[in-house]
Design a protein around this motif. Structure first.
Motif, PDB file in Angstrom:
ATOM      1  N   GLU A  78     -14.022  28.461   6.183  1.00 26.50           N
ATOM      2  CA  GLU A  78     -14.679  28.666   7.465  1.00 26.50           C
ATOM      3  C   GLU A  78     -13.680  28.523   8.589  1.00 26.50           C
ATOM      4  O   GLU A  78     -12.630  27.914   8.430  1.00 26.50           O
ATOM      5  N   LYS A  81     -16.819  26.777  11.919  1.00 32.02           N
ATOM      6  CA  LYS A  81     -18.176  26.858  11.348  1.00 32.02           C
ATOM      7  C   LYS A  81     -18.648  28.294  11.073  1.00 32.02           C
ATOM      8  O   LYS A  81     -19.808  28.517  10.746  1.00 32.02           O
ATOM      9  N   THR A 199      -2.110  17.492   3.514  1.00 32.45           N
ATOM     10  CA  THR A 199      -2.118  18.174   4.805  1.00 32.45           C
ATOM     11  C   THR A 199      -2.725  19.556   4.676  1.00 32.45           C
ATOM     12  O   THR A 199      -3.481  20.000   5.553  1.00 32.45           O
ATOM     13  N   VAL A 202      -6.482  19.061   4.486  1.00 32.93           N
ATOM     14  CA  VAL A 202      -7.028  18.588   5.759  1.00 32.93           C
ATOM     15  C   VAL A 202      -7.010  19.698   6.798  1.00 32.93           C
ATOM     16  O   VAL A 202      -7.968  19.884   7.556  1.00 32.93           O
ATOM     17  N   LEU A 205      -9.848  22.090   6.123  1.00 31.15           N
ATOM     18  CA  LEU A 205     -11.137  21.501   6.498  1.00 31.15           C
ATOM     19  C   LEU A 205     -11.272  21.389   8.012  1.00 31.15           C
ATOM     20  O   LEU A 205     -12.320  21.691   8.584  1.00 31.15           O
ATOM     21  N   ALA A 206     -10.198  20.932   8.660  1.00 31.65           N
ATOM     22  CA  ALA A 206     -10.279  20.722  10.101  1.00 31.65           C
ATOM     23  C   ALA A 206     -10.432  22.040  10.839  1.00 31.65           C
ATOM     24  O   ALA A 206     -11.172  22.130  11.818  1.00 31.65           O
ATOM     25  N   ALA A 208     -11.942  24.526   9.652  1.00 33.62           N
ATOM     26  CA  ALA A 208     -13.343  24.887   9.424  1.00 33.62           C
ATOM     27  C   ALA A 208     -14.242  24.217  10.451  1.00 33.62           C
ATOM     28  O   ALA A 208     -15.217  24.790  10.912  1.00 33.62           O
ATOM     29  N   VAL A 209     -13.912  22.988  10.852  1.00 32.85           N
ATOM     30  CA  VAL A 209     -14.785  22.250  11.770  1.00 32.85           C
ATOM     31  C   VAL A 209     -14.514  22.600  13.235  1.00 32.85           C
ATOM     32  O   VAL A 209     -15.429  22.926  13.980  1.00 32.85           O
ATOM     33  N   VAL A 210     -13.236  22.539  13.637  1.00 32.68           N
ATOM     34  CA  VAL A 210     -12.962  22.658  15.075  1.00 32.68           C
ATOM     35  C   VAL A 210     -12.219  23.935  15.447  1.00 32.68           C
ATOM     36  O   VAL A 210     -11.874  24.117  16.613  1.00 32.68           O
ATOM     37  N   TRP A 213      -7.592  25.011  16.895  1.00 38.60           N
ATOM     38  CA  TRP A 213      -6.969  23.891  17.605  1.00 38.60           C
ATOM     39  C   TRP A 213      -6.445  22.831  16.639  1.00 38.60           C
ATOM     40  O   TRP A 213      -5.540  22.069  16.957  1.00 38.60           O
ATOM     41  N   ALA A 214      -7.065  22.803  15.460  1.00 41.27           N
ATOM     42  CA  ALA A 214      -6.657  21.784  14.491  1.00 41.27           C
ATOM     43  C   ALA A 214      -5.213  21.976  14.048  1.00 41.27           C
ATOM     44  O   ALA A 214      -4.542  21.021  13.669  1.00 41.27           O
ATOM     45  N   VAL A 217      -2.570  20.090  16.211  1.00 36.33           N
ATOM     46  CA  VAL A 217      -2.846  18.647  16.140  1.00 36.33           C
ATOM     47  C   VAL A 217      -2.413  18.102  14.794  1.00 36.33           C
ATOM     48  O   VAL A 217      -1.830  17.023  14.690  1.00 36.33           O
ATOM     49  N   PHE A 218      -2.663  18.868  13.723  1.00 36.01           N
ATOM     50  CA  PHE A 218      -2.373  18.378  12.388  1.00 36.01           C
ATOM     51  C   PHE A 218      -0.967  18.537  11.935  1.00 36.01           C
ATOM     52  O   PHE A 218      -0.539  17.881  10.993  1.00 36.01           O
TER      53      PHE A 218
ATOM     54  N   MET B 195      -8.465  13.137  14.223  1.00 36.80           N
ATOM     55  CA  MET B 195      -8.818  14.031  13.121  1.00 36.80           C
ATOM     56  C   MET B 195      -9.682  13.321  12.100  1.00 36.80           C
ATOM     57  O   MET B 195     -10.625  13.897  11.555  1.00 36.80           O
ATOM     58  N   LEU B 199     -13.400  14.652  11.124  1.00 40.43           N
ATOM     59  CA  LEU B 199     -13.762  14.994   9.749  1.00 40.43           C
ATOM     60  C   LEU B 199     -14.837  14.058   9.209  1.00 40.43           C
ATOM     61  O   LEU B 199     -15.678  14.450   8.402  1.00 40.43           O
TER      62      LEU B 199
END
Lengths: 413, 443
Positions: A78, A81, A199, A202, A205-206, A208-210, A213-214, A217-218, B195, B199
């Motif tokens: 995703e 979302k 990493t 993550v 997944l990140a 997928a959520v935000v 932008w992730a 940051v990651f 983060m 999550l």
């Protein structure tokens, strides 16, 4: 001299990678790029990661950021979302293009990049094949926590495959025994490899959520890891140089011929590799080999030509103990000092590393000035004359290494 | 154990009072959840266990980091008092290392509780907790950034306070640089914490949040390895010097002292930190080439013939030959080669003049001569520091660079000359005849 036979495995791996890459590129060209913004963002990250690649120790993962970004793109379901639509072909094509772009400076400097590219294409292809088709069918819809665990599982499998692949490549290039190489690779996977996998998961997944932008940051924690890894590699290299300088002390002091310590270290490492020692044991072996003559500094008068192998055993043992005392002050792993101290012990009681250094040192001293037939004659002497002093399996391995690499000592140093 | 006892007595009463005050503040921060039990207890317990376990493992494996991401994730997820509670078990169970254990543990817990509470409070005021749930980036970075700033500020203010009270450092000096130094690492920790929080609240749950910690842990582990290797490396450098001592006992400690004096001069000249370090190494290693001189000659009893003198004067070249493979030494290698050159060109090995001599070599030359005069040698008694400085000034311009001599005089004037005394000093030097009475002509 005898050239190694063309490594079949190597050709096979490269051919597979080339085939997969070509198929994916063609497929992507045919159907066009889905979600260009996402592809661009991940492509930029992969290329950046590749740009910051450095030549790490023994070809270990030296572009963690690039690897993590490529894997997370392969496992991206995703985006903010909303489900994504890209497939395996696009993943491999984007990663390949970005990696190639990021490799341009390395290619320009003449560094080999073919192996890394093949590995990257194959591992990313593997992860994408495991994930994308099933995801696009909607199999994982609403899995929640299980989805996160699934990603981790796929990444663990991918890491295993990568370790196998790397070990196979190293084996076919260098002809080092496969088992120990694989063991070292797996051990390395536990360290930086696990960080890369985590990493990757993550990030997927990140995102997928935000959303995208992730990514910046990651990347930061991983960049931090990369920086500390680089500094670590730097200080290790410096450390090795310093040990080598300390080892040269006996040469400059006129106790041993120039280059002796370095040659013994190189050859000992080869023999240790052949006998299946692990990376950590090889480091101990190398340092011990570099400093094996350091005890001679305590002698007021040099041993003639620095040849310790022909001295009485008592004298050899005294020099070994003196050397151990010096090595203990250097702050290296205490095992190194133990090895140096026990260089002159009877061989059944010695640690493996001490047996290797002793045999290789004797070979080097005997072969050095013996003219054209020297190496063979020296080996023969080790094998026959003093069976109690030199371990037969080490001498056998030494013969194999010399025959394989034609690593004959330069006559007269 | 004696050292630890001294440490314990060294904690003054006012520091204890300060700790008690901060602990009272911390209790006030913690009270609300103990009274009303709001907020998800499951998350508090999970995070607290994670923090305590992480700190324990980090202490055992000597990682180079603290598990701030967990605490900050708590601050982004929970109400202020619940977030503050997360830090308590980990801090109270931590291995304080030095006595008094419980004062240190309570101090640590209280400090973290107050800092986390402040961060969570600010984060909540800015609407951060809703943003974390909705995953509204980039706006989520604003409250998180503010919270990290608050966390860093509170930690450094409290830290500076305890340093001022316990070690009697003036407040301003205790605080100087503390905030800026901790801000960069805490920012990275804050991003990881953010983060984790995002999550945690996502459909993927706490498991996904745990994954964030893995790269951080690897990074700390590598960092710890780095420090271990660096320490080993420095010991090896020292061993290089000790290898000289094995051959030539009379110079014991000379190398380290020359390193120290070179460092003082370099600082006084305003060199940057990296260069000062290089010059220090140059001082430490300047005589490493003596390894190449036959031991019989170094230990010879009686006057040296010109022939023998010439052999000994080869030592800068031997030294350069030895260290030239160590790339981090940089300029220090040239200093090893040229530390016996003189400004008027009468030195060796190349007879360079004036500015042809590399700057670090000029520094080491002065430091070398200074230590030779102020330490006892078999052929001469130690001279007082002031006499040695006068002698150096007399030779400035002909032998030594006047800038270096002035810098040394200023540095000694300001900080004094306290060469690190090693245990080897008790050793009586081998008796040897004078080589030359002129300073700088010693070997």
């Amino acid at each position: 001299m005898s050239t190694p036979r063309p490594p079949l495995l190597l050709t096979l791996v490269h051919a597979c990678a080339a085939l997969l890459a070509a198929a994916c590129l063609l497929g992507t060209l045919w159907s066009g790029l889905d979600e260009r913004g996402t592809a661009l963002a991940f492509g930029v990250l992969v290329a950046l990661g590749e740009l910051t690649r450095w030549t790490g120790a023994q070809g270990r993962e030296a572009a963690p950021l690039g690897a993590a970004a490529a894997l997370s793109y392969a496992l991206l379901g995703e985006l903010g979302k909303e489900p994504t639509r890209h497939g395996v072909a696009q993943v491999v094509a984007v990663v390949l293009a970005a990696s190639l772009l990021g490799s341009v400076p390395h290619i320009a400097r003449g560094r080999p990049v073919l192996d890394q590219l093949a590995r990257r294409v194959l591992t990313v292809g593997f992860a994408a094949v495991c994930f994308q088709p099933l995801y696009n069918q909607g199999t994982f819809h609403g899995w929640g926590t299980a989805y996160a665990l699934l990603l981790v599982a796929i990444l663990a499998l991918t890491a295993l495959c990568d370790a196998l692949l790397t070990a196979a490549l190293a084996h076919s290039r260098t002809r080092w025994p496969f088992g120990p190489v694989l063991r070292d690779e797996l051990r390395a996977t536990l360290g930086i490899g696990s960080a890369v996998c985590a990493t990757g998961a993550v990030m997927a997944l990140a995102v997928a959520v935000v959303g995208l932008w992730a990514l910046p940051v990651f990347s930061l924690p991983l960049l931090l890891t990369q920086m500390s890894l680089r500094r670590y590699a730097g200080v290790r290299a410096t450390y090795r140089q310093t040990i080598a300088s300390l080892a040269r002390a006996t040469e400059i002091a006129g106790y041993t011929p120039a280059g002796h310590a370095r040659r013994v270290a190189v050859l000992s490492r080869e023999v240790g590799r052949d006998l299946g020692l692990s990376e950590a044991e090889l480091t101990v072996l190398e340092y011990a080999a570099l400093m094996h003559d350091i005890g001679q500094l305590s002698l007021v008068d040099p041993v003639p030509a620095g040849a310790t192998a022909v001295l009485p055993v008592e004298e050899q043992r005294r020099i070994a103990l003196l050397g151990g005392a010096v090595v203990r002050q250097t702050g290296v792993n205490p095992q190194v000092a133990t090895v140096v101290e026990r260089l002159a012990d009877p061989c059944p009681e010695q640690p493996v590393a001490a047996r290797i250094v002793r045999a290789v040192n004797a070979y080097e001293e005997k072969a050095r000035d013996a003219g054209p037939g020297g190496p063979l004659k020296a080996l023969e002497e080790l094998r026959l004359g003093t069976a109690g002093d030199y371990a037969p399996e080490v001498v056998g391995s030494l013969a194999r290494v010399l025959a394989r690499d034609s690593l004959g000592m330069p006559v007269g140093g | 154990m004696v050292g630890e006892g001294v440490q314990m007595e060294a904690i003054p009463a006012r520091a204890r009072a300060y700790v008690a005050c901060v602990a009272l503040c911390a209790l006030a921060c913690l009270l609300p959840p103990l009274r009303e039990a709001p907020s998800p207890w499951r998350a508090v317990v999970l995070l607290a266990v994670l923090y305590a376990a992480g700190e324990h493992v980090a202490a055992r494996w000597r990682f180079g980091g603290t598990f701030y991401p967990v605490l900050l994730a708590g601050a982004f997820l929970l109400s202020p008092s619940a977030a503050a509670l997360v830090a308590v078990p980990g801090a109270l169970l931590s291995r304080a290392g030095q006595r008094p254990l419980w004062t240190r543990r309570i101090w640590r817990a209280a400090q973290l509780v107050v800092a986390v509470w402040a961060a969570a409070r600010l984060h909540g005021e800015l609407g951060g907790r809703d943003v974390v749930v909705s995953g509204d980036f980039p706006y989520a970075l604003v409250p998180a950034g503010a919270a990290v700033l608050a966390f860093c500020l509170v930690l450094t203010v409290l830290d500076g306070g305890i340093r001022a009270f316990a070690e009697r450092v003036p407040l301003r000096r205790a605080w100087r640089g503390l905030f800026l130094r901790s801000l960069a690492p805490l920012t990275v920790h804050g991003l990881a914490g953010l983060m984790m929080a995002v999550l945690w609240r996502s459909p993927y749950g706490p498991v996904a949040a745990l994954l964030v910690l893995l790269p951080m842990c690897v990074s700390w582990w590598v960092f710890a390895q780095y420090h271990r290797e660096r320490a080993a490396h420095q010991a090896t450098i020292r061993a290089l010097v000790q290898a000289v001592d094995i051959k030539d006992g009379y110079t014991r400690g000379h190398s380290e002292r020359v390193g120290q004096a070179s460092m003082m001069i370099a600082r006084e000249l305003g060199m940057d930190d990296d260069r000062v370090e290089v010059v220090r190494f140059a001082g430490i290693l300047h005589d490493v080439g003596k390894l190449g001189v036959p031991t019989r000659l170094l230990r010879k009893d009686g006057p040296l013939t010109p022939e023998e003198r010439r052999v000994i004067e080869l030592h800068p070249e031997y030294g350069h030959e030895m260290v030239r493979g160590i790339s981090f030494l940089g300029e220090a290698r040239a200093a090893v080669l040229h530390h016996h050159e003189r400004l008027d060109g009468s030195g060796y090995p190349y007879g360079l003049m004036g500015s042809q001599i590399p700057e670090p070599a000029r520094v080491v030359a002065v430091a070398d001569a200074f230590d030779a005069m102020t330490s006892t040698r078999s052929y001469s008694r130690a001279r007082p520091v002031s006499v040695a400085l006068l002698e150096l000034e007399r030779c400035a311009g002909s032998h030594f660079d006047p800038r270096m001599v002035t810098a040394l005089a200023r540095a000694v004037d300001q900080y004094g000359w306290h060469p690190a005394v090693t245990a080897d000093d008790a050793r009586t030097p081998v008796s040897r005849p004078p080589v030359s009475s002129a300073p700088g002509a010693h070997r």
